[in-house]
Enzyme design. Structure first.
Site: not given
Ligand code: BG6
Length: 490
Positions: A91-92, A146, A180, A214, A233, A238, A338, A343
């Site tokens: 249990d963290f 993140k 990347k 994406e 997000d 990014h 999105k 992509k």
């Protein structure tokens, strides 16, 4: 390289979660396959599920088959990796049970890497419990994912909790875009080629485009995504990191702090998007039903778990400006969304036309050189240049063509490693240059918070765009108002 130097024990929190199974264990597999994991490397998989080492190893074997390309899968390497892994249920949030980690480390001579593949709300508890159990040493490295918060204030809380236990030099904040291969290539491109060094400023560059498109939707993450939106997000992390690598001044060397100092200066120089700029500098979109990759797909508001009437954006286009000598007057058009047509992540540097044009006026529109940096897929670069069209009848007709470098062809189809392979390897080497420093995270939030506050104040609704397109018309209009267009032929 002396491999024994980069050996770590890895304590992986959240080892049965999606990130660990889809990315982290396959990345460890690839490192093992490349012979980069010394034999004594061990992994303690930690999860709250009731399971045991045997069952976890079996489950991981299945996941590896799912996530490693068939021609890269070797039974011997899978077995070798699985043999390194032990599972402990924990249990963290509670200090109980952390003694198991201390026991596992008893007598260890290699540094401990703690990977927190967990919600950020647990980072403080995990750090505190590890310290209380006596598991933290100066050589310990901690990797966190993140999102570091959802705004400046919450990111400070998380960073403070981490700072209460760890030194900044022990913290590896992941932005997987920095892992990347082609993103790292931006550093080589800019600082190993003097050809570009003299051109890389407002004298020669008219504008820059950054597209991270994406095809996927929100992939069952409606609960998380709807609170975040595409700006938090994708842009806050990014896209801003990409912008920094393109816009930063040359660092004095490749050390982590030299690079991060320069990125930070860019973040601090970003022009705020104030209320009077919203209409010209900002577009938010939300996808409606459409077709992606030939398949019909639902709109954002019809996704599983969706709440009616959400105004969360799934697309953002921003005309960003950097207030400094190098970039004054050069817009950085960023867009990400999105459920777009493809992509595709790419950066286009548009150079200014020659100062005096002597060719056929009909061809003046061809006159701008462009450097196209393809981050994914089909990684490579292409410099669009003008040459004379061949043939007696062509006179001095110009022709635009690419100087092309396709990485897969030029480097003999060498495998391009996944970002997490590179990032884990850099943590093992204790090199922070591909990880985000606290002040960078905070500067990025400061700018993003201000953008979000401005559009909340503006109160407009996101523009609709059909899934499978390049986003709302307003994003095309935003750049067209400046007499430009998005470069879409990927
Ligand atoms: C993640 C975002 O950080 O990056 C996701 O949370 C997004 O929403 C993903 O899909 C994109 O990463 P990549 O490597 O597929 O471009």
């Amino acid at each position: 390289m002396n491999k024994s130097k980069v050996c770590c024990d890895i304590a992986m929190f959240g080892a049965l979660g999606d990130l660990a199974q889809r990315k982290l264990f396959p990345a460890l597999y690839q490192l093992d396959r490349a012979d980069l994991l010394p034999p004594e490397t061990r992994v303690l998989a930690l999860g709250h599920q009731d399971s045991d080492t045997d069952r976890v190893r079996k489950r991981l074997a299945v996941k590896l088959i799912e996530h490693v390309a068939p021609d890269e899968l070797s039974e011997a390497v899978v077995d070798r990796l699985l043999a390194r892994i032990e599972y402990v249920r924990l249990d963290f949030a509670s200090p109980e049970g952390y003694g198991r980690i201390r026991e596992w480390r008893e007598g260890a001579t290699v540094p401990l890497m703690v990977y927190m593949a967990t919600p950020p709300a647990l980072y403080g508890d995990i750090g505190g419990n590890l310290r209380q159990a006596g598991c933290i040493e100066p050589s310990t490295r901690v990797v966190v994912e993140k999102p570091i918060g959802h705004d400046l204030e919450s990111s400070r809380v998380i960073n403070d909790e981490l700072a209460a236990v760890f030194e900044e030099s022990q913290l590896f904040r992941i932005d997987h875009y920095l892992g990347k291969e082609t993103v790292q290539n931006l550093i080589a491109l800019r600082f190993a080629n003097n050809l570009f060094a003299t051109q890389w400023n407002q004298d020669h560059i008219s504008h820059v485009e950054i597209t991270v498109a994406e095809r996927v939707g929100i992939e069952g993450r409606w609960g998380y995504f709807d609170k975040a939106g595409q700006l938090r997000d994708m842009v806050q992390n990014h896209l801003l990191q990409l912008l920094c690598l393109i816009a930063m001044d040359p660092p004095a060397d490749l050390s982590a702090d030299s690079i991060r100092d320069e990125k930070l200066k860019v973040l601090k120089a970003l022009r705020p998007i104030t209320r009077d700029l919203v209409d010209s500098h900002l577009v938010r979109g939300q996808y409606t039903e459409g077709s992606c990759g030939g398949q019909p797909v639902p709109g954002y508001l019809e996704e599983d778990g969706a709440a009616a009437g959400s105004k969360t954006e799934t697309f953002v286009a921003i005309k960003a400006e950097i207030n400094n000598w190098r970039w004054a007057g050069v817009p950085f058009y960023m867009r990400t969304g999105k459920r777009l047509q493809d992509k595709l992540s790419q950066i286009i540097i548009h150079f200014k036309p020659a100062p005096h044009y002597i060719f056929d006026p009909d061809q003046a529109h061809l006159a701008n050189n462009r450097l196209i940096i393809r981050l994914q897929p089909d990684e490579g670069m292409s410099l669009q240049i003008l040459t004379k069209d061949q043939g007696l009848d062509k006179g001095m007709r110009l022709r635009q063509g690419p100087l092309e470098l396709s990485f897969s062809e030029a480097f003999d189809k060498a495998r391009i490693p996944d970002a997490y392979e590179r990032l884990l390897w850099e943590v093992m080497k204790n090199n922070q240059y591909l990880f985000v420093r606290r002040d960078e995270v905070e500067a990025a939030w400061r700018w993003a918070d201000q953008v979000i506050a401005t559009w909340q104040d503006h109160g407009g609704l996101p523009k609709r765009y059909a899934a499978g397109t390049w986003g709302p018309m307003a994003a095309i209009a935003m750049i067209a108002r400046d007499g430009r267009s998005w470069y879409e032929d990927g």
